[in-house]
Design a protein around this motif. Structure first.
Motif, PDB file in Angstrom:
ATOM      1  N   SER A 185       0.611  -1.167   0.344  1.00  0.00           N
ATOM      2  CA  SER A 185      -0.153  -0.028   0.042  1.00  0.00           C
ATOM      3  C   SER A 185       1.614   1.055  -0.112  1.00  0.00           C
ATOM      4  O   SER A 185       0.380   2.264  -0.761  1.00  0.00           O
ATOM      5  CB  SER A 185      -1.197  -0.212   1.491  1.00  0.00           C
ATOM      6  OG  SER A 185      -1.823  -1.048   0.634  1.00  0.00           O
ATOM      7  N   ALA A 186       2.288   1.604   1.057  1.00  0.00           N
ATOM      8  CA  ALA A 186       2.540   2.328   0.780  1.00  0.00           C
ATOM      9  C   ALA A 186       3.162   2.708  -0.964  1.00  0.00           C
ATOM     10  O   ALA A 186       3.342   3.738  -0.968  1.00  0.00           O
ATOM     11  CB  ALA A 186       3.814   2.271   2.106  1.00  0.00           C
ATOM     12  N   GLN A 187       3.563   1.596  -0.973  1.00  0.00           N
ATOM     13  CA  GLN A 187       4.626   1.460  -2.602  1.00  0.00           C
ATOM     14  C   GLN A 187       3.762   1.911  -3.671  1.00  0.00           C
ATOM     15  O   GLN A 187       4.209   3.207  -4.304  1.00  0.00           O
ATOM     16  CB  GLN A 187       4.677   0.340  -3.140  1.00  0.00           C
ATOM     17  CG  GLN A 187       5.690   0.551  -4.478  1.00  0.00           C
ATOM     18  CD  GLN A 187       7.036   1.175  -3.904  1.00  0.00           C
ATOM     19  OE1 GLN A 187       7.685   1.352  -3.323  1.00  0.00           O
ATOM     20  NE2 GLN A 187       7.569   1.787  -5.018  1.00  0.00           N
ATOM     21  N   GLN A 188       1.944   1.731  -3.127  1.00  0.00           N
ATOM     22  CA  GLN A 188       1.505   2.310  -4.251  1.00  0.00           C
ATOM     23  C   GLN A 188       0.862   3.672  -3.992  1.00  0.00           C
ATOM     24  O   GLN A 188       0.599   4.927  -4.890  1.00  0.00           O
ATOM     25  CB  GLN A 188       0.659   1.632  -4.472  1.00  0.00           C
ATOM     26  CG  GLN A 188      -0.636   0.273  -4.355  1.00  0.00           C
ATOM     27  CD  GLN A 188      -1.401  -0.581  -4.427  1.00  0.00           C
ATOM     28  OE1 GLN A 188      -2.011  -0.240  -3.261  1.00  0.00           O
ATOM     29  NE2 GLN A 188      -1.064  -1.731  -4.912  1.00  0.00           N
ATOM     30  N   VAL A 189       1.282   4.130  -3.187  1.00  0.00           N
ATOM     31  CA  VAL A 189       1.138   5.927  -2.166  1.00  0.00           C
ATOM     32  C   VAL A 189       2.106   6.922  -3.083  1.00  0.00           C
ATOM     33  O   VAL A 189       2.262   7.206  -3.632  1.00  0.00           O
ATOM     34  CB  VAL A 189       0.531   6.216  -1.612  1.00  0.00           C
ATOM     35  CG1 VAL A 189       1.015   7.672  -0.552  1.00  0.00           C
ATOM     36  CG2 VAL A 189      -0.405   5.506   0.095  1.00  0.00           C
ATOM     37  N   PHE A 190       3.448   5.932  -2.438  1.00  0.00           N
ATOM     38  CA  PHE A 190       4.268   6.934  -3.725  1.00  0.00           C
ATOM     39  C   PHE A 190       4.551   6.745  -4.665  1.00  0.00           C
ATOM     40  O   PHE A 190       4.844   7.797  -5.401  1.00  0.00           O
ATOM     41  CB  PHE A 190       6.126   6.211  -3.043  1.00  0.00           C
ATOM     42  CG  PHE A 190       6.062   5.973  -1.828  1.00  0.00           C
ATOM     43  CD1 PHE A 190       6.199   7.633  -0.928  1.00  0.00           C
ATOM     44  CD2 PHE A 190       7.221   5.434  -1.044  1.00  0.00           C
ATOM     45  CE1 PHE A 190       6.748   7.604   0.611  1.00  0.00           C
ATOM     46  CE2 PHE A 190       7.154   5.263   0.367  1.00  0.00           C
ATOM     47  CZ  PHE A 190       6.985   7.092   0.957  1.00  0.00           C
ATOM     48  N   ASP A 191       3.815   5.929  -5.247  1.00  0.00           N
ATOM     49  CA  ASP A 191       3.836   6.080  -7.060  1.00  0.00           C
ATOM     50  C   ASP A 191       2.853   6.950  -7.619  1.00  0.00           C
ATOM     51  O   ASP A 191       3.330   7.448  -8.535  1.00  0.00           O
ATOM     52  CB  ASP A 191       3.080   4.541  -7.815  1.00  0.00           C
ATOM     53  CG  ASP A 191       4.401   3.175  -6.921  1.00  0.00           C
ATOM     54  OD1 ASP A 191       6.102   3.614  -7.204  1.00  0.00           O
ATOM     55  OD2 ASP A 191       4.691   1.751  -7.407  1.00  0.00           O
ATOM     56  N   ARG A 192       1.600   7.363  -6.482  1.00  0.00           N
ATOM     57  CA  ARG A 192       1.372   7.875  -7.164  1.00  0.00           C
ATOM     58  C   ARG A 192       1.136   9.373  -7.000  1.00  0.00           C
ATOM     59  O   ARG A 192       0.660  10.610  -7.683  1.00  0.00           O
ATOM     60  CB  ARG A 192      -0.736   7.044  -6.877  1.00  0.00           C
ATOM     61  CG  ARG A 192      -0.939   7.123  -7.424  1.00  0.00           C
ATOM     62  CD  ARG A 192      -2.854   6.707  -7.161  1.00  0.00           C
ATOM     63  NE  ARG A 192      -2.558   5.413  -6.359  1.00  0.00           N
ATOM     64  CZ  ARG A 192      -3.006   4.775  -4.539  1.00  0.00           C
ATOM     65  NH1 ARG A 192      -3.408   6.161  -4.514  1.00  0.00           N
ATOM     66  NH2 ARG A 192      -3.026   3.796  -4.499  1.00  0.00           N
ATOM     67  N   ALA A 193       2.252   9.751  -5.455  1.00  0.00           N
ATOM     68  CA  ALA A 193       2.285  10.713  -5.500  1.00  0.00           C
ATOM     69  C   ALA A 193       3.194  11.510  -6.356  1.00  0.00           C
ATOM     70  O   ALA A 193       3.870  12.729  -6.182  1.00  0.00           O
ATOM     71  CB  ALA A 193       2.224  10.674  -3.798  1.00  0.00           C
ATOM     72  N   GLY A 194       4.202  10.703  -6.925  1.00  0.00           N
ATOM     73  CA  GLY A 194       5.265  11.111  -7.943  1.00  0.00           C
ATOM     74  C   GLY A 194       6.173  11.606  -6.561  1.00  0.00           C
ATOM     75  O   GLY A 194       7.150  12.231  -7.006  1.00  0.00           O
TER      76      GLY A 194
END
Length: 79
Positions: A62-71
């Motif tokens: 989930s953290a990786q997905q947030v990082f990916d979306r937030a750039g």
């Protein structure tokens, strides 16, 4: 190597979390870069009590997905 409370270490690094009044942290997964006395770099993972490997994987994914979306960390991105 010995187990140490991580709270004071994170405090010393200036680590903060954005919480609203009434928010409760239910579990935690901490990933840290550790440099030993010889300069060797390692990865260390600490979890709160009772956090299963399935929950750990879920938090990490989930953290990786947030990082990916937030750039986060991409050159040219401004807050």
């Amino acid at each position: 190597m010995s187990d140490q409370p991580i709270g004071p270490i994170l405090d010393g690094l200036g680590t903060l979390i954005d919480l609203d009044d009434g928010d409760l942290i239910a579990s935690a997964l901490v990933i840290a870069k550790v440099v030993d006395a010889n300069g060797k770099v390692a990865l260390s993972i600490a979890t709160s009590d009772g956090l299963s490997w399935i929950d750990q994987n879920g938090l990490l994914t989930s953290a990786q997905q947030v990082f990916d979306r937030a750039g986060i960390g991409r050159p040219g991105d401004e807050e």
